[in-house]
Design a protein around this motif. Sequence first.
Motif, short mmCIF file in Angstrom:
data_model
loop_
_atom_site.label_atom_id
_atom_site.label_comp_id
_atom_site.label_asym_id
_atom_site.label_seq_id
_atom_site.Cartn_x
_atom_site.Cartn_y
_atom_site.Cartn_z
N LYS A 155 -98.85 51.17 -150.93
CA LYS A 155 -99.59 51.59 -149.78
C LYS A 155 -98.99 50.70 -148.68
O LYS A 155 -99.07 51.32 -147.39
N GLU A 156 -98.58 49.65 -148.89
CA GLU A 156 -98.15 48.73 -147.83
C GLU A 156 -96.88 49.40 -147.10
O GLU A 156 -96.34 49.10 -145.82
N ARG A 162 -99.64 52.20 -141.09
CA ARG A 162 -100.30 51.25 -141.82
C ARG A 162 -101.37 50.54 -141.01
O ARG A 162 -102.48 50.29 -141.52
N CYS A 210 -96.38 53.00 -147.03
CA CYS A 210 -96.41 54.32 -146.81
C CYS A 210 -96.15 54.87 -145.61
O CYS A 210 -96.62 54.00 -144.46
N SER A 226 -99.38 56.49 -152.59
CA SER A 226 -99.45 55.64 -151.63
C SER A 226 -100.30 56.28 -150.57
O SER A 226 -101.05 55.36 -149.83
N SER A 267 -103.72 54.22 -149.11
CA SER A 267 -103.84 53.75 -147.85
C SER A 267 -105.28 53.88 -147.13
O SER A 267 -105.64 53.52 -146.27
#
Lengths: 420, 164
Positions: free
Chosen positions: B34-35, B46, B37, B73, B77
Amino acid sequence: MAMTITEKIIAVHAEKERVQPGDLVEVKVDLALANDITAPLSIREMQKHGIEQVADPQKVVLVADHNTPAKDIASAQNVKLMREFAEKFGIPHFFEGGRVGIEHVLLPELGLVIPGDLVVGADSHTCTYGALGAFSTGMGSTDIAAAWITGTTWLKVPPSMKFVYRGERKPFVTGKDLILFTIGKIGVDGARYCAMEFCGPVISELSMDERFTMANMAIEAGAKNGIMEADQKTLEYVAQTGTKRKPRIYSSDPDAEWKEVLEIEVSSIEPQVALPHLPENARSVYSLPRIEIHQAVIGSCTNGRIEDLRMAASVLKGKKVHPRVRALIFPGSPKVLLQAEKEGLLEIFLEAGAVIAPPSCGPCLGGHLGVLAEGERCISTTNRNFVGRMGHVKSEVYLANPYVVASSAIAGYITAPDKI
Amino acid sequence: MKIKGKVIKYGDNVDTDVIIPARYLTTTDPQVLKEHCMEDLDPTFRERVTPQTILVAGKNFGCGSSREHAPLSIKASGVQAIIADSFARIFYRNAINIGLPIVEHPDATQEINEGDDVEIDFEKGEIVNLTTGKVLTIAPFPPFIQNIIREGGLMNYVKKKVAG
């Protein structure tokens, strides 16, 4: 009820007399494949849910072709997870090290896929096997885990689109150019959710290697699968793999229903180049301005077969790669590499100043061995030119056939062999 | 089931390489994924994404790779659901399998703007644009897919099947 090849293969695997577009069916799977990027997710999904079952270890294939030999600790851990999974469940088809090739080059070569099969893979280019007259399609890791566990998967029967190729091909026009031209015509979602059936006299003339290239890129038009009727060439290809399994050959019925029929006259098609950042941006190489390049890649599941290397070698022979350009050759499998060695192709590449990499996916997806820096431009025989595909978000990828990539490597800008 | 959120909007052919670039695919951890995405499409994603975000996109969302890391991802998020004019086939299936709600409507990009508040009512089969008042009708999922969603994803469904 008339059916297409795709419908016939799905019907057989669903144990039904007939199926039609839109039907949701459960099908038996002949092979379910994953690689070192997608298999770890499948394996961890199974572990997370405490599932300790594989329906048939013979039908599981694990190919560590993306980030191997391991590029970092995380990649090494992923391959270790695959190896231990294969050992635990007695999975014979696990490939790494000197046995590894690009999954979609390796599996047909080993006779693991034959005409009439239904194959699913956690890799979008699983559609490559349609060149053998098999139904094959890409899925995600969870879907593949489910197929390993149950030996089945569910499918929505796709409507079929028919692409008929006629006419005389110009020099340096290959299967790659036909598929780039086709995607250019219908767009990257032009066959979304559909089966693409490739037929006509030009397809019959194509070699198996060129057919693989075409079926490989069906996904770039959004298709579920690309498929071609198996013929004598297909059967000869399958026979030399030494497989004991019997091919099942299907043809589309004359009155089968098509969502669309496209007739493509190939005589006026020139070698194609797809400009950044979509495969649909295809145009004639002769129409381009001077586009300077920094890297040239020959290989991948699209164009990493022996004929592709022969095409490249025919252009590079006795010439030198431009001093600004890195030319990278990625043979698709150990067999391709060995054949290239026997034919003296490797010598031609090395004398021209190219780099020969081990069989792997290489830089195609910006992972390993040839990643692009900011502002760098690459011409490549691979299948995708999305933003950041091969490296830096501000790099560019141009797609072309091996003749065009090789001649561009020599010139330092994108051009065709007859212009250098 | 109802889902409400504020819209972050993108265009056509958003591919899996920009959703989660291959350089991050050596991990399967959604919290790491997710960091990164949308990093190559929209570096501000983000900071802007919240647990109340609904993504809206044009046609062929999620085209390209089969990497399930892409919907993972997005889900990690905090995105509640994705509405698009159309989805690429593999992405659509992956999203269903991991339990990320996904809705297709050909007029999505035309009728929904960046920053709009939107509600998706799955029972009624409606997307309501709370900012403009416009209502879009959506077709229900086929019963087979409803089963997978009800079980909380494909693996639970398969687990039950294997046990049964």
